[in-house]
Design a protein around this motif. Structure first.
Motif, PDB file in Angstrom:
ATOM      1  N   TYR A 152      80.447   5.974 -41.487  1.00 15.17           N
ATOM      2  CA  TYR A 152      80.793   7.271 -41.112  1.00 15.17           C
ATOM      3  C   TYR A 152      79.904   7.805 -40.207  1.00 15.17           C
ATOM      4  O   TYR A 152      80.626   8.434 -39.028  1.00 15.17           O
ATOM      5  N   ILE A 153      78.713   7.325 -40.092  1.00 24.41           N
ATOM      6  CA  ILE A 153      77.660   8.032 -39.283  1.00 24.41           C
ATOM      7  C   ILE A 153      78.259   7.178 -37.848  1.00 24.41           C
ATOM      8  O   ILE A 153      77.830   7.866 -36.687  1.00 24.41           O
ATOM      9  N   GLU A 154      78.632   6.184 -37.725  1.00 23.39           N
ATOM     10  CA  GLU A 154      79.023   5.365 -36.627  1.00 23.39           C
ATOM     11  C   GLU A 154      80.283   5.988 -35.870  1.00 23.39           C
ATOM     12  O   GLU A 154      80.410   6.166 -34.523  1.00 23.39           O
ATOM     13  N   LEU A 155      80.660   6.921 -36.660  1.00 27.52           N
ATOM     14  CA  LEU A 155      81.952   7.742 -35.858  1.00 27.52           C
ATOM     15  C   LEU A 155      81.482   8.618 -34.842  1.00 27.52           C
ATOM     16  O   LEU A 155      82.146   8.680 -33.592  1.00 27.52           O
TER      17      LEU A 155
ATOM     18  N   ALA B  14      82.577   8.296 -30.830  1.00 26.73           N
ATOM     19  CA  ALA B  14      83.289   9.819 -30.429  1.00 26.73           C
ATOM     20  C   ALA B  14      82.542   9.878 -29.023  1.00 26.73           C
ATOM     21  O   ALA B  14      83.065  10.550 -28.158  1.00 26.73           O
ATOM     22  N   ASN B  15      81.193   9.988 -29.220  1.00 25.81           N
ATOM     23  CA  ASN B  15      80.617  10.424 -27.901  1.00 25.81           C
ATOM     24  C   ASN B  15      80.421   9.408 -26.894  1.00 25.81           C
ATOM     25  O   ASN B  15      80.137   9.595 -25.749  1.00 25.81           O
TER      26      ASN B  15
ATOM     27  N   PHE C 130      91.662  11.684 -26.975  1.00 25.59           N
ATOM     28  CA  PHE C 130      90.414  11.321 -27.733  1.00 25.59           C
ATOM     29  C   PHE C 130      90.303  10.029 -28.187  1.00 25.59           C
ATOM     30  O   PHE C 130      91.347   9.365 -28.916  1.00 25.59           O
ATOM     31  N   HIS C 131      89.357   9.604 -28.504  1.00 28.56           N
ATOM     32  CA  HIS C 131      89.082   8.199 -29.243  1.00 28.56           C
ATOM     33  C   HIS C 131      89.528   8.471 -30.801  1.00 28.56           C
ATOM     34  O   HIS C 131      89.332   9.774 -31.097  1.00 28.56           O
TER      35      HIS C 131
ATOM     36  N   VAL D  35      79.601  15.931 -25.503  1.00 28.13           N
ATOM     37  CA  VAL D  35      80.795  15.457 -24.775  1.00 28.13           C
ATOM     38  C   VAL D  35      81.882  15.037 -25.539  1.00 28.13           C
ATOM     39  O   VAL D  35      82.861  14.597 -25.078  1.00 28.13           O
ATOM     40  N   ALA D  36      81.916  14.704 -26.775  1.00 29.38           N
ATOM     41  CA  ALA D  36      83.040  14.331 -27.670  1.00 29.38           C
ATOM     42  C   ALA D  36      83.886  15.220 -27.727  1.00 29.38           C
ATOM     43  O   ALA D  36      85.211  15.034 -27.813  1.00 29.38           O
ATOM     44  N   ASN D  37      83.691  16.584 -27.523  1.00 31.98           N
ATOM     45  CA  ASN D  37      84.812  17.729 -27.433  1.00 31.98           C
ATOM     46  C   ASN D  37      84.805  18.002 -25.844  1.00 31.98           C
ATOM     47  O   ASN D  37      84.124  18.203 -25.178  1.00 31.98           O
ATOM     48  N   ALA D  38      86.256  18.041 -25.799  1.00 30.92           N
ATOM     49  CA  ALA D  38      86.531  18.538 -24.257  1.00 30.92           C
ATOM     50  C   ALA D  38      86.455  20.029 -24.118  1.00 30.92           C
ATOM     51  O   ALA D  38      86.696  20.801 -24.947  1.00 30.92           O
ATOM     52  N   SER D  39      86.003  20.353 -22.846  1.00 30.68           N
ATOM     53  CA  SER D  39      86.036  21.794 -22.500  1.00 30.68           C
ATOM     54  C   SER D  39      86.558  21.438 -20.910  1.00 30.68           C
ATOM     55  O   SER D  39      86.145  20.918 -20.045  1.00 30.68           O
TER      56      SER D  39
END
Length: 559
Positions: free
Chosen positions: A65-68, A72-73, A94-95, A276-280
């Motif tokens: 789970y930590i690898e996610l 994502a980043n 998104f990934h 950066v995993a979140n788009a803005s």
């Protein structure tokens, strides 16, 4: 004659074995390893949820789970404005790891549980889960927070509340790019910021024109440009725009209910240093249709509860970032030796590690106390405490986090700046919450605004601090001096940061004193209350029990 084995080793470069390195901090229960969090959950009224939070902590602490969070980043979102046939779709891809993080948050109610099951401790329990999830990946928390925070604003408009709230609060994550009418669950964003105004939303130039009858719940057409819209794949956005009677709030979906594309058009994604995993995005409304929420001309009043809740989540997110830093720093220094001794047994490093742990304990105590205030909004004094405390806590906790992250990186040394560790991402995330949702100056001015408009909030704040009266002489003296400062309004705006610094430290100190762990509270007060706010990490007095504070903060892989 040469030794054959030696010759073999030479040619195959067997130069060393890996030693003096810590094991990976993974495959642990993030809740059960966090003594301060367990105590806070019980203290602030969510002891009933401890088993559920523990199960969640076990799930999110696993290596897979930590690898996610890393995946994502490492794979940034990508904007596709049109499909291959030329249709406007404004689709951000998104990934899969990002979608899994979102799915976990929503299926576990991080976006809705206090609204669907409101009871004592509901906000505390939800905050604890968010605190754990954010340690894995914080960027996806942006749409989770906005979705969660949208409910109070939408409840101001019954006809919209009836349609949208069941979709918002559903524990169904649907990442598909299609109309909300075809979904079982939706996410909500907000679009306030414009180039010319920033935090000064009353300078917004986006216009809203009534399609038919004006007023709450009615349809308007919006035209304008929004300079910063986070999570552009949300299904709808709360938008501020100038209606005929002034700045108003609107709910604007990405797709219309009939399946047509609402002209809410994404121009480009922001190239951010963190998150950066979140788009803005930058977004234009080219006649986009949206329903007015609340009264025309009362947009700020309508959306302010949403803003307040997002600011609370900034406190929570930065507190979580501090916990991540402390966990990794204490873990590393427990296994790493230098100059003949373990790092966490060396006096100067103990000063630093214990100081980092104390900072995080104060931040967590502040955050969870505000969560309890959210759970008691029927109580006027708790409402007042939340009104002032959110501004103070958002300012202080979020602003302290970047230097806290850096100091933790320094405990690791050179390995701490390698991109295959958590620290670079943690450091890039560390300023985000301080800047978004109202930067430091905005929060300090908000504190002054509360002082002038709602002086009872100051009384509620000090009533909470005074619950620790008589337990620590240094705190008592500090509070007396702080109260005296409120009698002098000369140049108070110029001095606002100093005032808010001191409010934050008094509040954190009082909460830690009341929590009953004297090793923590005594050293916190001794290190932070000797002047009018703040100090350099690792410069604490020698009076404290650093070893016990570090041991309390350190994750234990053997449990």
């Amino acid at each position: 004659m040469k030794n054959p084995q030696t010759q073999h080793d030479r040619y195959f470069a067997h130069t060393h074995v890996v030693e003096n390195q810590p094991p990976e901090l993974e495959n642990i229960n993030l809740f059960e390893q966090d003594t301060a969090l367990k105590e806070a959950v019980k203290r602030e009224g969510a002891g009933w949820a401890a088993k559920e939070i523990s199960q969640f902590g076990q799930a999110v602490g696993q290596a897979s789970y930590i690898e996610l969070g890393f995946q994502a980043n490492e794979n940034k979102p990508v904007l596709h404005t049109h499909d291959r046939f030329g249709h406007r779709v404004d689709h951000v891809k998104f990934h899969p790891a990002y979608h899994q993080l979102m799915r976990t948050s929503i299926e576990n109610g991080l976006h809705s549980s206090p609204w669907t099951d409101p009871k004592a401790g509901a906000h505390v329990a939800r905050s604890a889960k968010c605190y754990l999830q954010t340690q894995v990946e914080s960027a996806h928390g942006c749409p989770i927070t906005m979705t969660f925070a949208s409910i109070p604003s939408l409840r101001r408009q019954p006809n919209l509340d009836k349609i949208w709230t069941p979709l918002i609060t559903a524990r169904k994550y649907d990442e598909t790019n299609r109309p909300f009418s075809q979904k079982e669950g939706v996410t909500i964003g907000m679009a306030m910021t414009e180039k010319q105004g920033g935090s000064d939303v009353r300078a917004n130039s986006t216009k809203a024109y009534p399609v038919g009858q004006p007023g709450g719940g009615e349809l308007y057409e919006l035209v304008g440009h929004k300079y910063f819209v986070s999570a552009p794949m949300c299904d709808a956005f709360l938008v501020l725009a100038q209606a005929p009677s002034g700045l108003s709030c609107f709910l604007v979906p990405r797709w219309n209910a009939d399946g047509s594309k609402n002209p809410l058009q994404v121009l480009r994604l922001k190239d951010k240093m963190g998150n950066v995993a979140n788009a803005s995005s930058e977004t234009e409304l080219r006649g986009a249709l949206g329903w007015m929420v609340g009264e025309e001309g009362q947009g700020v009043r309508t959306i302010i509860e949403m803003v307040s809740l997002t600011r609370f989540d900034c406190m929570m997110g930065s507190s979580s970032g501090q916990r991540l830093a402390v966990a990794h720093a204490t873990h590393h220094c427990h296994y790493r030796s230098a100059f003949g001794a373990k790092l966490d047994q060396q006096p100067l490093m103990q000063n630093v590690l214990a100081d980092l742990a104390l900072e995080q304990e104060g931040s967590l105590a502040f955050t969870m106390r505000m969560a309890r205030a959210l759970d008691n909004q029927h109580d006027e004094s708790e409402q007042l405490l939340m009104r002032l405390g959110t501004a103070v806590g958002k300012y202080w906790i979020c602003k302290r986090t970047p230097n806290h992250a850096y100091e933790a990186m320094e405990c690791i040394g050179g390995s701490g700046v390698m991109e295959n560790s958590i620290f670079p991402r943690m450091f890039r995330e560390s300023p985000i919450n301080a800047i978004w949702e109202g930067s430091g100056n905005v929060q300090c001015l908000d504190v002054l605004r509360v002082m002038y408009k709602t002086p009872a909030a100051i009384d509620a704040f000090f009533n909470e601090v005074d619950k620790a009266k008589g337990e620590n002489s240094m705190l008592d003296q500090y509070v007396r001096s702080l109260k005296q400062a409120f009698t002098d309004l000369n140049n108070i705006e110029y001095r606002a940061r100093n005032i808010v610094d001191r409010l934050a430290l008094a509040f954190q100190s009082a909460l830690l004193v009341q929590s009953g762990n004297h090793a923590v509270s005594d050293l916190f007060c001794a290190s932070r209350l000797s002047d009018n706010g703040g100090h350099n990490i690792g410069s604490m007095p020698a009076s404290g029990d650093c070893a016990s504070i570090i041991e309390r903060a350190r994750p234990n892989l053997t449990v």
